[in-house]
Write a protein that holds these residues in place. Sequence first.
Motif, PDB file in Angstrom:
ATOM      1  N   GLY A   1       0.810  -1.218   0.000  1.00 16.49           N
ATOM      2  CA  GLY A   1       0.000   0.000   0.000  1.00 16.49           C
ATOM      3  C   GLY A   1       0.838   1.260   0.000  1.00 16.49           C
ATOM      4  N   THR A   2       2.110   1.162   0.394  1.00 17.93           N
ATOM      5  CA  THR A   2       3.000   2.320   0.382  1.00 17.93           C
ATOM      6  C   THR A   2       3.170   2.830  -1.056  1.00 17.93           C
ATOM      7  N   ILE A   3       3.047   4.138  -1.228  1.00 22.92           N
ATOM      8  CA  ILE A   3       3.195   4.747  -2.552  1.00 22.92           C
ATOM      9  C   ILE A   3       4.434   5.637  -2.558  1.00 22.92           C
ATOM     10  N   TYR A   4       5.276   5.424  -3.571  1.00 22.80           N
ATOM     11  CA  TYR A   4       6.514   6.193  -3.729  1.00 22.80           C
ATOM     12  C   TYR A   4       6.487   7.013  -5.017  1.00 22.80           C
TER      13      TYR A   4
ATOM     14  N   GLN B   1       3.449   1.634  -6.286  1.00 27.04           N
ATOM     15  CA  GLN B   1       2.863   1.194  -5.010  1.00 27.04           C
ATOM     16  C   GLN B   1       3.352  -0.203  -4.671  1.00 27.04           C
TER      17      GLN B   1
ATOM     18  N   THR C   1       3.233  -3.870  -3.539  1.00 25.97           N
ATOM     19  CA  THR C   1       2.157  -4.848  -3.642  1.00 25.97           C
ATOM     20  C   THR C   1       2.287  -6.003  -2.661  1.00 25.97           C
TER      21      THR C   1
ATOM     22  N   VAL D   1       6.625  -3.756  -6.781  1.00 23.73           N
ATOM     23  CA  VAL D   1       5.741  -2.594  -6.889  1.00 23.73           C
ATOM     24  C   VAL D   1       4.981  -2.657  -8.210  1.00 23.73           C
TER      25      VAL D   1
ATOM     26  N   THR E   1       2.605   0.081 -11.052  1.00 27.92           N
ATOM     27  CA  THR E   1       2.197   1.443 -11.397  1.00 27.92           C
ATOM     28  C   THR E   1       0.684   1.609 -11.333  1.00 27.92           C
TER      29      THR E   1
ATOM     30  N   LEU F   1      -2.080   2.090  -9.191  1.00 29.97           N
ATOM     31  CA  LEU F   1      -2.324   2.491  -7.813  1.00 29.97           C
ATOM     32  C   LEU F   1      -3.735   2.133  -7.366  1.00 29.97           C
TER      33      LEU F   1
ATOM     34  N   LEU G   1      -6.220   2.866  -3.545  1.00 32.88           N
ATOM     35  CA  LEU G   1      -6.322   3.318  -2.160  1.00 32.88           C
ATOM     36  C   LEU G   1      -7.447   2.540  -1.500  1.00 32.88           C
TER      37      LEU G   1
ATOM     38  N   GLY H   1       1.984   2.845   3.882  1.00 30.32           N
ATOM     39  CA  GLY H   1       1.060   1.722   3.960  1.00 30.32           C
ATOM     40  C   GLY H   1       0.576   1.504   5.388  1.00 30.32           C
TER      41      GLY H   1
END
Length: 336
Positions: A38-41, A81, A83, A94, A96, A98, A100, A185
């Motif tokens: 869930g972390t988005i960079y 993000q 996964t 990760v 592309t 995304l 939420l 996340g």
Amino acid sequence: MKGRTVALGEWRGREAAALMVDGRLDDLIVGSDAPPPGTIYRAAPERPMKGQGGLFLRTPEGRVFLRQTKGVSPRAPLLVQVTGYAEPGKAPPVTTRLSLKGRHVVLTPGAPGVNPSRAIRDPDRRAALAALAEGVAPEGVGVILRSACAEADDDAIAEELRALADALAQILADAGTEPAVLLEGDGPQALAWRDWTAPASVERGPDALELSGALDALEALADPSETLPGGARMTVEATRALVAVDVDTGTDTSPAAALKANLAMATAVPRALRLRGLGGQVVIDPAPSPKRDRKAIETALKAALRDDPVQTALLGWTALGLVELQRQRARPPLPV
């Protein structure tokens, strides 16, 4: 102890959440040093790995690995993000694409449409939820209405949808160029609130796991062996390459001992993998049984996996009579 209890506390100095159902540990999430799913960079591409068909990217928290690189510029920063959790020594995977995720809804930019959960069976409720989402969702953003929406208050659903839409708009409007964390996340306790939506009593505090009875069950997970009904045993062990599950009939010497042991394993194995945070390639060595029993074992295993929150694919049988699973690494491995 009957009923459901959620324990929000600590284990070995790490944040932890445990779900007890009728006095038995049913689910467990323990914090990890790795970035949670869930972390988005905002990430900077590095060299492509042509032999692996992917691309490493640089983030403030280390390198990550993107497998699908079609249409990706090798120079421009990317929004990606996490996964799942990576195998030891490897970079987190990760995407592309995304999304939420909240307690009631999931937003999917670039995949428009409103999709109520199949668990919501009342057609009137499904229609009402779809109308609510269509009135609030941003243009071009899809909405998945989770099963918790069936009994939730409409105002709470709409409020969460708006909050997630605002967060998504800020992320998509990002114009920075240097690697950065745009969204953290969820940790164990946030995940528990988000995903364990059935009514339950709640224990909070550093000693919550002990008060709920989860601590003893958690410590018992250090033993890879687990007794199954009827005297059979199942052993779950993680290796560098895969997770191995071995089944034996134990003290049962009846003609149907192997089938009974394998059916018991099929019911128990999703929980055993979930509590230990194990994923990736899973190979099951069933108790020796004739090929005619395979359909019954598959049916029982599919039914158990259907109720498991961690996505798992049953790939079939090998020539040696082993069962292969491919399981999402949605939880960090339980520290030993």
